[in-house]
Design a protein around this motif. Structure first.
Motif, PDB file in Angstrom:
ATOM      1  N   ARG A 161       0.849  -1.086   0.009  1.00 56.68           N
ATOM      2  CA  ARG A 161       0.073  -0.055   0.214  1.00 56.68           C
ATOM      3  C   ARG A 161       0.815   1.182   0.035  1.00 56.68           C
ATOM      4  N   GLU A 162       1.882   1.159   0.740  1.00 53.49           N
ATOM      5  CA  GLU A 162       2.787   2.494   0.924  1.00 53.49           C
ATOM      6  C   GLU A 162       3.404   2.923  -0.510  1.00 53.49           C
ATOM      7  N   TRP A 163       3.686   1.595  -1.293  1.00 51.91           N
ATOM      8  CA  TRP A 163       4.607   1.807  -2.472  1.00 51.91           C
ATOM      9  C   TRP A 163       3.460   2.568  -3.641  1.00 51.91           C
ATOM     10  N   ILE A 164       2.342   1.744  -3.464  1.00 54.46           N
ATOM     11  CA  ILE A 164       1.395   2.244  -4.477  1.00 54.46           C
ATOM     12  C   ILE A 164       0.998   3.665  -4.389  1.00 54.46           C
ATOM     13  N   LEU A 165       0.611   3.981  -3.015  1.00 56.58           N
ATOM     14  CA  LEU A 165       0.014   5.441  -2.738  1.00 56.58           C
ATOM     15  C   LEU A 165       0.977   6.489  -2.626  1.00 56.58           C
ATOM     16  N   ASN A 166       2.295   6.162  -2.252  1.00 53.20           N
ATOM     17  CA  ASN A 166       3.306   7.115  -1.838  1.00 53.20           C
ATOM     18  C   ASN A 166       4.563   6.678  -2.217  1.00 53.20           C
ATOM     19  N   PRO A 167       4.879   6.141  -3.445  1.00 53.62           N
ATOM     20  CA  PRO A 167       6.228   5.734  -4.133  1.00 53.62           C
ATOM     21  C   PRO A 167       7.446   6.618  -3.628  1.00 53.62           C
ATOM     22  N   GLY A 168       7.214   7.934  -3.541  1.00 50.33           N
ATOM     23  CA  GLY A 168       8.459   8.847  -3.477  1.00 50.33           C
ATOM     24  C   GLY A 168       8.199   9.586  -2.135  1.00 50.33           C
ATOM     25  N   PRO A 169       9.352  10.325  -1.915  1.00 49.85           N
ATOM     26  CA  PRO A 169       9.358  11.103  -0.577  1.00 49.85           C
ATOM     27  C   PRO A 169       8.113  11.853  -0.773  1.00 49.85           C
ATOM     28  N   LYS A 170       7.291  11.955   0.568  1.00 50.25           N
ATOM     29  CA  LYS A 170       6.399  12.717   0.866  1.00 50.25           C
ATOM     30  C   LYS A 170       6.491  14.305   0.849  1.00 50.25           C
ATOM     31  N   PRO A 171       5.883  15.272   0.191  1.00 49.29           N
ATOM     32  CA  PRO A 171       6.289  16.742   0.183  1.00 49.29           C
ATOM     33  C   PRO A 171       5.795  17.396   1.606  1.00 49.29           C
ATOM     34  N   GLY A 172       6.229  18.365   1.895  1.00 46.34           N
ATOM     35  CA  GLY A 172       5.828  19.182   3.189  1.00 46.34           C
ATOM     36  C   GLY A 172       4.500  19.572   3.059  1.00 46.34           C
ATOM     37  N   ARG A 173       4.004  19.858   4.229  1.00 46.94           N
ATOM     38  CA  ARG A 173       2.497  20.303   4.290  1.00 46.94           C
ATOM     39  C   ARG A 173       2.218  21.129   5.357  1.00 46.94           C
ATOM     40  N   ARG A 174       1.148  22.076   5.134  1.00 46.19           N
ATOM     41  CA  ARG A 174       0.910  23.078   6.415  1.00 46.19           C
ATOM     42  C   ARG A 174       0.482  22.250   7.480  1.00 46.19           C
ATOM     43  N   GLY A 175       0.716  23.043   8.589  1.00 50.22           N
ATOM     44  CA  GLY A 175       0.225  22.475   9.863  1.00 50.22           C
ATOM     45  C   GLY A 175      -1.349  22.176  10.230  1.00 50.22           C
ATOM     46  N   ARG A 176      -1.688  21.593  11.074  1.00 45.69           N
ATOM     47  CA  ARG A 176      -3.063  21.322  11.470  1.00 45.69           C
ATOM     48  C   ARG A 176      -3.587  22.628  11.770  1.00 45.69           C
ATOM     49  N   LEU A 177      -4.988  22.975  11.427  1.00 45.08           N
ATOM     50  CA  LEU A 177      -5.755  24.322  11.763  1.00 45.08           C
ATOM     51  C   LEU A 177      -6.088  24.279  13.225  1.00 45.08           C
ATOM     52  N   VAL A 178      -5.538  25.351  14.027  1.00 43.52           N
ATOM     53  CA  VAL A 178      -5.740  25.286  15.170  1.00 43.52           C
ATOM     54  C   VAL A 178      -7.184  26.155  15.777  1.00 43.52           C
ATOM     55  N   LYS A 179      -7.266  27.360  15.090  1.00 42.87           N
ATOM     56  CA  LYS A 179      -8.300  28.463  15.442  1.00 42.87           C
ATOM     57  C   LYS A 179      -8.629  28.843  14.069  1.00 42.87           C
ATOM     58  N   ARG A 180     -10.087  28.902  13.629  1.00 41.85           N
ATOM     59  CA  ARG A 180     -10.567  29.612  12.592  1.00 41.85           C
ATOM     60  C   ARG A 180     -10.635  31.172  12.859  1.00 41.85           C
ATOM     61  N   GLY A 181     -10.052  31.860  11.739  1.00 41.75           N
ATOM     62  CA  GLY A 181     -10.175  33.397  12.120  1.00 41.75           C
ATOM     63  C   GLY A 181     -11.301  33.875  11.267  1.00 41.75           C
ATOM     64  N   ARG A 182     -11.332  35.270  10.868  1.00 41.83           N
ATOM     65  CA  ARG A 182     -12.700  35.893  10.434  1.00 41.83           C
ATOM     66  C   ARG A 182     -12.066  37.094   9.458  1.00 41.83           C
ATOM     67  N   PRO A 183     -12.870  37.241   8.405  1.00 40.45           N
ATOM     68  CA  PRO A 183     -12.706  38.335   7.629  1.00 40.45           C
ATOM     69  C   PRO A 183     -12.719  39.721   7.951  1.00 40.45           C
ATOM     70  N   ALA A 184     -12.332  40.505   7.263  1.00 39.61           N
ATOM     71  CA  ALA A 184     -12.324  41.987   7.842  1.00 39.61           C
ATOM     72  C   ALA A 184     -13.665  42.650   7.498  1.00 39.61           C
ATOM     73  N   LYS A 185     -14.084  43.572   8.522  1.00 37.57           N
ATOM     74  CA  LYS A 185     -15.437  44.117   8.301  1.00 37.57           C
ATOM     75  C   LYS A 185     -15.332  45.519   7.674  1.00 37.57           C
ATOM     76  N   TYR A 186     -16.213  45.979   6.687  1.00 38.21           N
ATOM     77  CA  TYR A 186     -16.267  47.267   6.454  1.00 38.21           C
ATOM     78  C   TYR A 186     -17.731  47.763   6.226  1.00 38.21           C
ATOM     79  N   GLU A 187     -17.859  49.199   6.069  1.00 38.17           N
ATOM     80  CA  GLU A 187     -19.074  49.769   5.853  1.00 38.17           C
ATOM     81  C   GLU A 187     -18.788  50.731   4.602  1.00 38.17           C
ATOM     82  N   THR A 188     -19.869  51.166   3.922  1.00 40.19           N
ATOM     83  CA  THR A 188     -19.930  52.018   2.852  1.00 40.19           C
ATOM     84  C   THR A 188     -20.336  53.309   3.140  1.00 40.19           C
TER      85      THR A 188
END
Length: 327
Positions: free
Chosen positions: A31-58
């Motif tokens: 299974r390891e050879w079929i799914l990931n035959p080469g070195p695995k690339p780096g990846r972003r860490g686990r999401l710890v806390k969800r942020g929020r977008p900026a708020k504006y008024e017109t």
């Protein structure tokens, strides 16, 4: 009609390649050879806390301008004036309103956005670094690493290398082993080959206690099959050695007269025949260890299992506890 797809072909080819080298890969290794035959690339860490977008008024926009009021006045004149002077007045008002609107930029038309609350970005844990080349070989099960950081081939890695050498015409020198007579290294090399076979069954009709002692201490052989033609006192001595021992499980059985002829090892990593009885290796005559092809090894494994199941138990470690009758 296509029987197998590309992924199935890859899986069968990998298993066949390992089998040619004397190894039967495990499910996780495939299974390891079929799914990931080469070195695995780096990846972003686990999401710890969800942020929020900026708020504006017109603020402001076209509706608060004189241009929009001129446009509204022109529309009103269309209804209130039907004379030529009135039509001319409509054109003047419309021109002034249009000019004002067209000269305004998008922010003056739509209004100005004013920041109320700044953006809060998502928070992530530490990034996972890319897998190194050595780590990826360890994950595939081709090499392993000891406590001191030393690297070595696993049974699967050794089999793949052996199969690769065989495809290049180098298998004869690598696989066939000749143990010379009167050579003090012949017996240690033989024990090394036994150890490389992994968990295995050893068949030697005339095995002796001296050889069994080394086999138990330095290999992973768990089943030993001898012949009933072996002297009773030799069988008794080996039984005492097994039953009084410690460590890994091992069992000795005795086949009926005439069942056993060849000497061989059938293991999880390799299978080969032994040219002479083990108790004569390195003595009077040279001994040849000949690897069995995969198909032949599978056929012999079936026969060997039948001989083993029909054989009589001489000794086993740890001893099998007899079931106590219920009161």
């Amino acid at each position: 009609m296509q029987i197998i797809d590309d992924n199935q072909y890859k899986a069968l080819s990998f298993v066949s390649f390992a089998n040619r080298g004397g190894n039967r890969p495990k499910e996780i290794e495939l299974r390891e050879w079929i799914l990931n035959p080469g070195p695995k690339p780096g990846r972003r860490g686990r999401l710890v806390k969800r942020g929020r977008p900026a708020k504006y008024e017109t603020v402001g926009g076209i509706y608060d301008t004189e241009s929009f009021r001129n446009l509204a006045r022109a529309a009103s004149n269309i209804i209130d004036n039907s004379t030529l002077a009135g039509i001319r007045k409509i054109g003047e008002d419309w021109q002034r309103a249009s000019a004002g609107i067209l000269s305004a930029n998008v922010y003056s038309i739509l209004g100005t956005r004013r920041l109320i609350e700044p953006e809060i970005p998502d928070e992530y844990g530490p990034d996972v670094p890319a897998e190194s080349f050595v780590q990826h070989l360890i994950r595939l099960g081709w090499i392993d690493q000891d406590d001191q950081g030393g690297l070595g081939l696993t049974p699967l890695g050794r089999a793949l290398l052996r199969s690769e050498d065989a495809s290049e015409g180098e298998s004869d020198a690598y696989d066939v082993v000749i143990l010379d007579a009167q050579n003090e290294l012949s017996y240690p090399v033989f024990i090394q080959r036994l150890a490389e076979a992994g968990e295995a069954i050893l068949i030697d009709p005339y095995l002796r206690i001296e050889q069994l002692l080394a086999i138990r201490a330095y290999t992973s052989i768990s089943r030993v099959l001898v012949s009933s033609q072996l002297r009773r006192e030799d069988r008794a001595a080996m039984a005492v050695l097994i039953e009084s021992g410690t460590g890994r499980p091992i069992e000795l059985r005795m086949a009926d007269h005439g069942v056993l002829h060849d000497r061989m090892v059938i293991g999880t990593n390799s299978a080969f025949t032994i040219g002479t009885s083990i108790n004569t290796i390195g003595k009077q005559h040279p001994t040849i260890l000949t690897p069995l092809p995969v198909v032949a090894a599978d056929v012999m494994r079936t026969h060997v299992d039948k001989w083993w199941n029909e054989a009589q138990t001489v000794a086993t470690y740890p001893p099998v506890e007899e079931e106590q009758p219920e009161d």
